[in-house]
Design an enzyme around this catalytic site. Sequence first.
Site, mmCIF file in Angstrom:
data_model
loop_
_atom_site.group_PDB
_atom_site.id
_atom_site.type_symbol
_atom_site.label_atom_id
_atom_site.label_comp_id
_atom_site.label_asym_id
_atom_site.label_seq_id
_atom_site.Cartn_x
_atom_site.Cartn_y
_atom_site.Cartn_z
ATOM 1 N N GLU A 1 36.724 37.871 43.122
ATOM 2 C CA GLU A 1 37.482 37.089 42.287
ATOM 3 C C GLU A 1 37.358 36.182 41.114
ATOM 4 O OE1 GLU A 1 41.363 35.275 41.746
ATOM 5 O OE2 GLU A 1 39.966 34.517 42.520
ATOM 6 N N ASP B 1 40.637 27.318 47.772
ATOM 7 C CA ASP B 1 40.573 28.510 46.966
ATOM 8 C C ASP B 1 39.387 28.964 47.949
ATOM 9 O OD1 ASP B 1 40.950 30.537 45.721
ATOM 10 O OD2 ASP B 1 40.681 29.573 43.776
ATOM 11 N N ASP C 1 35.066 35.152 48.501
ATOM 12 C CA ASP C 1 33.973 34.252 47.596
ATOM 13 C C ASP C 1 34.796 32.946 46.606
ATOM 14 O OD1 ASP C 1 35.998 35.665 45.711
ATOM 15 O OD2 ASP C 1 34.478 35.505 44.510
HETATM 16 ZN ZN LIG Z 1 41.861 31.820 44.467
#
Ligand SMILES: [Zn+2]
Length: 372
Positions: free
Chosen positions: A129, A99, A70
Amino acid sequence: MIHKNSTIELFIKLLKAPSITPNDGGLLDLIANELPQFKAERIDVNGVKNLLLTRSWGDGVHLAFAGHVDVVPSGIGWESEPFEPTIKGDKIFARGAQDMKSGVCAFVCACKEIEHFDGTLSIILTSDEEGPAKYGTLEVLRYLKERNNLPDFAIVAEPTCEEEFGDAIKIGRRGSINGILEVEGIQGHAAYPQKALNPLHIMAPRLEKLAGYYFDSGDEFFAPSQLVLTDLRSGMEVTNVTPGSLKLMFNVRNSTLTNSKKIEDYIASVMDGVSYKLHLDQSAVPFRASAKSAIVKALEKGVEKFTSIRPKHSTAGGTSDARYLAQYGIQTIEFGVRNDTIHAPNEYTSLEDVFNLAKIFHYVITHLKEHL
Ligand SMILES: [Zn+2]
């Protein structure tokens, strides 16, 4: 052998999926299909999608790679479409480029090329997350514990590098403790202070003992644990009434040298003689892998081999799912690409770095046993 073209091809597929928390954008199925030799189990809980991939060659150590598919919403200020990866030279722009689809891509490519490992390899993926992270990695760990199959070592492929790819690995993280301190007084008229009990006057001399206070002076791995004030409120925004109560909020990013008890005791000493209420909530526990751990050594060697840089050991930054793995007694470290555009518009990473990251993970898998 890791191939650059197939690495980039997979990376683009991952970046194209608009997998904004808690959606996986179909990526968990896509990744399971990339690794048909691995046993795939979906552990979906309360709308959060999680995937566990395992492949065992018999007895030996259990090494896990962990991450999230995600991403945070794209936001404004982009020069290209956030979910339409755009390549300019060696740079690729897309939400999740740093990320952490780069990390996910790298460990999937590394695991794909492994023909033998003395033990078990696994991949733990979640789609939550960046959100509450309550039903993600934690649920997979609970499942693994029930089956007595917890990993010995884990690498979370979050972006960890600062100036240059290869300059930092995270061998732990600070914890986080939130505090609320409340003082009850007696409301009154500003003209008759003797008849009231003014919590602002009670706290004023004590504030300087709290603001910025260091509970420890840190050590070679952790920065000092400092009390940071985040909010102070009292009164009714008038000048002729003294307030009846006061509420102070703070946060401590704590090292392993400071815990809730230490904070409680210090506040008790500052507030001596005053009646107050204190609520402390530890949202993350600090952890650190041993610097001598096989996983730290194997990763260090790999980073040096492919980047010619000796990475520093860091524990800086916020929290990540690594804390959950560490809580289960798994030697956990984090390593990934540079993190200078995470959650920002025009997030990008270097294609060469992602390719090298895959090679480093492949090196760790194939050389871990030399460090055990
Ligand atoms: Zn991350």
